[in-house]
Write a protein that holds these residues in place. Structure first.
Motif, PDB file in Angstrom:
ATOM      1  N   LEU A 289       0.846  -1.210   0.000  1.00  0.00           N
ATOM      2  CA  LEU A 289       0.000   0.000   0.000  1.00  0.00           C
ATOM      3  C   LEU A 289       0.878   1.255   0.000  1.00  0.00           C
ATOM      4  O   LEU A 289       0.718   2.133   0.867  1.00  0.00           O
ATOM      5  CB  LEU A 289      -0.917   0.004   1.238  1.00  0.00           C
ATOM      6  CG  LEU A 289      -2.040  -1.024   1.273  1.00  0.00           C
ATOM      7  CD1 LEU A 289      -2.693  -1.062   2.642  1.00  0.00           C
ATOM      8  CD2 LEU A 289      -3.081  -0.718   0.202  1.00  0.00           C
ATOM      9  N   PRO A 290       1.813   1.359  -0.947  1.00  0.00           N
ATOM     10  CA  PRO A 290       2.750   2.493  -0.902  1.00  0.00           C
ATOM     11  C   PRO A 290       2.036   3.833  -1.046  1.00  0.00           C
ATOM     12  O   PRO A 290       2.553   4.857  -0.598  1.00  0.00           O
ATOM     13  CB  PRO A 290       3.685   2.239  -2.089  1.00  0.00           C
ATOM     14  CG  PRO A 290       2.939   1.317  -2.987  1.00  0.00           C
ATOM     15  CD  PRO A 290       2.024   0.514  -2.125  1.00  0.00           C
ATOM     16  N   MET A 291       0.844   3.799  -1.640  1.00  0.00           N
ATOM     17  CA  MET A 291       0.105   5.051  -1.874  1.00  0.00           C
ATOM     18  C   MET A 291      -0.375   5.657  -0.549  1.00  0.00           C
ATOM     19  O   MET A 291      -0.658   6.856  -0.479  1.00  0.00           O
ATOM     20  CB  MET A 291      -1.137   4.802  -2.752  1.00  0.00           C
ATOM     21  CG  MET A 291      -0.928   3.893  -3.959  1.00  0.00           C
ATOM     22  SD  MET A 291      -0.801   2.134  -3.471  1.00  0.00           S
ATOM     23  CE  MET A 291      -2.444   1.533  -3.690  1.00  0.00           C
TER      24      MET A 291
ATOM     25  N   GLU B 106       6.908   2.682   7.858  1.00  0.00           N
ATOM     26  CA  GLU B 106       6.217   1.823   8.842  1.00  0.00           C
ATOM     27  C   GLU B 106       4.876   2.416   9.233  1.00  0.00           C
ATOM     28  O   GLU B 106       4.104   1.766   9.947  1.00  0.00           O
ATOM     29  CB  GLU B 106       7.052   1.692  10.130  1.00  0.00           C
ATOM     30  CG  GLU B 106       8.455   1.152   9.967  1.00  0.00           C
ATOM     31  CD  GLU B 106       9.479   2.271   9.737  1.00  0.00           C
ATOM     32  OE1 GLU B 106       9.076   3.392   9.334  1.00  0.00           O
ATOM     33  OE2 GLU B 106      10.672   2.013   9.943  1.00  0.00           O
ATOM     34  N   LEU B 107       4.602   3.646   8.814  1.00  0.00           N
ATOM     35  CA  LEU B 107       3.337   4.284   9.212  1.00  0.00           C
ATOM     36  C   LEU B 107       2.381   4.387   8.032  1.00  0.00           C
ATOM     37  O   LEU B 107       2.718   4.970   6.989  1.00  0.00           O
ATOM     38  CB  LEU B 107       3.601   5.688   9.760  1.00  0.00           C
ATOM     39  CG  LEU B 107       4.265   5.755  11.125  1.00  0.00           C
ATOM     40  CD1 LEU B 107       4.579   7.208  11.488  1.00  0.00           C
ATOM     41  CD2 LEU B 107       3.383   5.134  12.209  1.00  0.00           C
ATOM     42  N   LEU B 108       1.203   3.822   8.231  1.00  0.00           N
ATOM     43  CA  LEU B 108       0.143   3.905   7.232  1.00  0.00           C
ATOM     44  C   LEU B 108      -0.802   5.023   7.671  1.00  0.00           C
ATOM     45  O   LEU B 108      -1.221   5.059   8.834  1.00  0.00           O
ATOM     46  CB  LEU B 108      -0.593   2.571   7.211  1.00  0.00           C
ATOM     47  CG  LEU B 108      -1.438   2.264   5.994  1.00  0.00           C
ATOM     48  CD1 LEU B 108      -0.542   1.935   4.805  1.00  0.00           C
ATOM     49  CD2 LEU B 108      -2.342   1.077   6.275  1.00  0.00           C
ATOM     50  N   MET B 109      -1.118   5.916   6.757  1.00  0.00           N
ATOM     51  CA  MET B 109      -1.989   7.047   7.095  1.00  0.00           C
ATOM     52  C   MET B 109      -3.453   6.636   6.919  1.00  0.00           C
ATOM     53  O   MET B 109      -3.822   6.073   5.881  1.00  0.00           O
ATOM     54  CB  MET B 109      -1.702   8.238   6.181  1.00  0.00           C
ATOM     55  CG  MET B 109      -0.271   8.728   6.228  1.00  0.00           C
ATOM     56  SD  MET B 109       0.136   9.545   7.800  1.00  0.00           S
ATOM     57  CE  MET B 109       1.230   8.365   8.529  1.00  0.00           C
ATOM     58  N   VAL B 110      -4.251   6.888   7.923  1.00  0.00           N
ATOM     59  CA  VAL B 110      -5.705   6.684   7.826  1.00  0.00           C
ATOM     60  C   VAL B 110      -6.296   8.068   8.066  1.00  0.00           C
ATOM     61  O   VAL B 110      -6.456   8.501   9.201  1.00  0.00           O
ATOM     62  CB  VAL B 110      -6.190   5.671   8.882  1.00  0.00           C
ATOM     63  CG1 VAL B 110      -7.694   5.454   8.778  1.00  0.00           C
ATOM     64  CG2 VAL B 110      -5.454   4.336   8.740  1.00  0.00           C
ATOM     65  N   THR B 111      -6.563   8.770   6.984  1.00  0.00           N
ATOM     66  CA  THR B 111      -6.831  10.198   7.139  1.00  0.00           C
ATOM     67  C   THR B 111      -7.846  10.697   6.117  1.00  0.00           C
ATOM     68  O   THR B 111      -7.924  10.152   5.017  1.00  0.00           O
ATOM     69  CB  THR B 111      -5.495  10.982   6.973  1.00  0.00           C
ATOM     70  OG1 THR B 111      -5.714  12.349   7.289  1.00  0.00           O
ATOM     71  CG2 THR B 111      -4.910  10.873   5.582  1.00  0.00           C
TER      72      THR B 111
END
Ligand SMILES: O=C(O)CCC(=O)C(=O)O
Length: 288
Positions: A71-73, A81-86
């Motif tokens: 999910l590089p986008m 290491e941080l996935l944004m949920v925004t």
């Protein structure tokens, strides 16, 4: 100060009190946290105004972290290491692609060959009301099935897709997602590697069972998802800023409800702990 553990619901979840994640956690505190993680499936630690580095450092106690190559986008440009949920707009003013993350019952990264062991989601800013997340206990959902149903689903593989529920994501996001994440077949019943208990591994990202058509599969998928997510088996989390919520993806499923006014900012950041390899790329033929 000794840490304290307070159950959040009958089904699953506990709040951990007495931890300050600004500092590295001692081995004995870690032992208590790990035991609680295995026992309750979901842990809540409130009031943690920690930095990204501290979030990542604590997450590493659970294991190696996913760098979100599938999910590089959606990952942070500086901290993979941080996935944004925004729901923050992108710099060009277009809507965020991660605003709909999790709005289907799922277990993280089930559509990859290294489904997540755990996830640690930190609330930076949340709407004054709503934007809740539901968690289901997939052990008790499995245990509550009849023996005949347990026999029927043993050995079945569900085919997991990576799509998100709501349309309106950018076409380039959708294309990249499909290119990186071909459907993956995963067992419907998995044995938790640490507790040895069986848990259902199913959600709304499962479109059919391997070797069966979508039409044949749908009634059983609908039954299993509906059964596992009955209110009895569910904890509903109402977010506060600075909450850190940790869940075991091997025995829980979750759903972001999306029940909030989108004029408010909702910004959370997630680390994902890599699990053991599982599943295989699905052969999509006539019966899948
Ligand atoms: O936004 C949420 O409440 C949950 C997000 C989610 O489902 C996930 O990070 O896997």
């Amino acid at each position: 100060m000794a840490i304290e553990c307070r159950p959040l619901s009958f089904a699953l979840g506990a709040e951990i009190l007495g931890l300050d994640l600004h500092f590295p956690i001692s081995d004995s505190d870690w032992e208590s946290v790990h035991q609680a993680f295995l026992q309750y499936g979901v842990l809540l630690i409130r009031g943690q105004s920690i930095s990204r580095e501290q979030h990542i450092a604590f997450s590493r106690r659970f294991g190696d972290l996913d760098e979100h190559k599938s999910l590089p986008m959606d990952r942070n440009a500086t901290f993979p290491e941080l996935l944004m949920v925004t729901n923050d707009q992108k710099p060009d003013g277009s809507p965020s692609n991660s605003r709909y993350t999790g709005q289907m019952w799922h277990s993280d990264m089930s559509f990859t060959l290294a489904p997540a062991l755990g996830s640690l989601l930190r609330a930076v800013e949340v709407p004054p009301v709503g934007g809740d997340t539901l968690f289901a206990n997939m052990y008790v959902a499995y245990d509550a099935l009849s023996e005949r149903m347990k026999q029927m689903i043993e050995g079945l593989n569900g085919i997991h897709h990576s799509e998100r529920k709501n349309s309106g994501l950018s076409t380039s996001w959708e294309k990249e997602n499909q290119r990186l994440n071909p459907p993956v077949a995963q067992p419907v019943v998995r044995v938790h590697p640490e507790t040895g208990r069986k848990a259902l591994y199913i959600g709304e990202k499962v479109k059919c069972f391997e070797g069966m058509t979508p039409e044949e599969s749908k009634p059983l998928i609908d039954f299993l998802v509906g059964h596992a997510t009955r209110p009895h088996f569910v904890y509903r989390h109402s977010w506060q800023p600075k909450d850190l919520l940790i869940w075991d993806n091997r025995c829980t499923a979750h759903l972001a409800l999306g029940d909030y006014d989108p004029r408010y900012r909702r910004h959370l950041e997630r680390t994902t702990v890599l699990g053991t390899p599982s599943g295989h790329i699905a052969e999509i033929g006539a019966a899948a």
